[in-house]
Scaffold this motif. Structure first.
Motif, PDB file in Angstrom:
ATOM      1  N   SER A   1     -61.336 -42.193 -16.969  1.00 36.54           N
ATOM      2  CA  SER A   1     -60.978 -40.824 -17.333  1.00 36.54           C
ATOM      3  C   SER A   1     -62.090 -39.876 -16.928  1.00 36.54           C
TER       4      SER A   1
ATOM      5  N   MET B   1     -57.509 -38.405 -14.518  1.00 36.96           N
ATOM      6  CA  MET B   1     -57.850 -39.813 -14.333  1.00 36.96           C
ATOM      7  C   MET B   1     -58.432 -40.035 -12.947  1.00 36.96           C
TER       8      MET B   1
ATOM      9  N   TYR C   1     -51.097 -45.044 -20.612  1.00 42.32           N
ATOM     10  CA  TYR C   1     -52.017 -43.907 -20.628  1.00 42.32           C
ATOM     11  C   TYR C   1     -51.609 -42.898 -21.692  1.00 42.32           C
TER      12      TYR C   1
ATOM     13  N   SER D   1     -56.380 -44.537 -19.103  1.00 41.79           N
ATOM     14  CA  SER D   1     -55.498 -45.480 -18.397  1.00 41.79           C
ATOM     15  C   SER D   1     -55.911 -46.922 -18.653  1.00 41.79           C
TER      16      SER D   1
END
Length: 306
Positions: free
Chosen positions: A230, A241, A289, A276
């Motif tokens: 991130s 991301m 996510y 994620s």
């Protein structure tokens, strides 16, 4: 990479005392070939975070099978580093058959907004409950990593435990608000419990547009490693991301533009996208996510199609 978003998997409806709202930082664990357990942080009516789980069909991760009625890990004792919230980032099986959960403890401070350090909890019942290894952090503050030693991903490989994690010793003011500054570091341990006081930097921040890069999630490939992470962009963008590749897990090349997973035009993830976690299920690859508000709109999943 090209992804097909499958939508929100689960968002609290307010019925669970430990998760009146939020489903933050989805952290997957295979229970068996057909079931994925997704550990998430939910928040109570006071906004305090605890860790529970959502079990989903591994082949169709939009199908929820079970949600924990109680947290698997509660907050720490008053005065401990995790007395104001806990936040999981990695769960892995250990050789003795137990499960190790690496988690972040949230500690409110006075001169800075908060401090985030890493704890370790162990499950001996297949992930239904976890007990702290100890009441103090396994990644304690150190001179070079003063405020943040957290967000770890741990992998057992080649007789050692390898950790990619967040570290930082700085705050900066952005649009009148103090914001944390941190980057990614790397450590090794013989037992996954005792770790050095400081790690090596994975890659530098782009301080012109970023003030934090964190929550790494590593995927081992035959020819190297993938890292999904991130990025805390400076206002007005917020969380996005990123993606990097490495031949050895030590030397990384950022390839953010190749991730192919960004905010939507509208809906639950139209403002930010973060945290994620990528898993392979047979010939399919899924990315769990969070979207807007760090999990305030639940957690979702996307399928890799190319």
């Amino acid at each position: 990479m090209e992804w097909r978003k499958l939508g929100v998997v689960w968002c609290p409806n307010g019925d669970l005392w430990w998760a009146r709202s939020y489903a933050s930082c989805p952290t997957p664990l295979f229970l068996d070939d057909g079931t994925l357990r997704i550990y998430v942080q939910g928040r109570d009516e006071k906004g305090i975070g605890r860790i529970g789980f959502v079990d989903v069909d591994a082949g169709d991760p939009t199908r929820v099978l079970r949600v924990s009625s109680d947290p698997v890990l509660d907050v720490g004792v008053p005065g401990a580093f995790d007395d104001n919230g806990v936040f999981q980032t990695c769960v892995l099986a250990r050789p003795d058959g137990t499960l190790a959960m690496y988690y972040v403890g949230f500690e409110i401070c006075h001169q800075i907004r908060y401090r985030l350090l890493t704890g370790l909890a162990i499950s001996r019942d297949g992930g239904e409950t976890f007990q702290r290894l100890r009441a103090t952090p396994i990644l304690e503050r150190s001179p070079d990593e003063l405020y943040f030693r957290c967000g770890p991903f741990v992998m057992a490989e080649g007789g050692v435990y390898r950790m990619w994690y967040i570290a930082g010793s700085e705050w900066e003011t952005l649009e009148g608000k103090a914001m944390p500054v941190y980057d990614l570091r790397y450590l090794e341990s013989e037992d996954g419990i005792v770790w050095p006081d400081a790690g090596s930097r994975v890659f530098e921040l782009n301080r012109d547009v970023e003030h934090g890069v964190g929550r790494p999630y590593i995927v081992r490939k035959r020819d190297g490693y993938q890292m999904f992470y991130s990025i805390r962009k400076k206002p007005p963008l917020g969380y996005r991301m990123g993606y990097a590749e490495s031949p050895d897990g030590l030397h990384w090349t950022r390839m953010d533009e190749q991730l192919g997973l960004d905010v939507s035009a509208s809906g639950w993830d139209n403002e930010t996208i973060e945290y994620s976690a990528v898993v392979n299920v047979g010939d399919k690859t899924f990315c769990f996510y969070n979207g807007n508000d760090f999990g305030g709109t639940g957690f979702g999943v996307a399928e890799l199609i190319k």
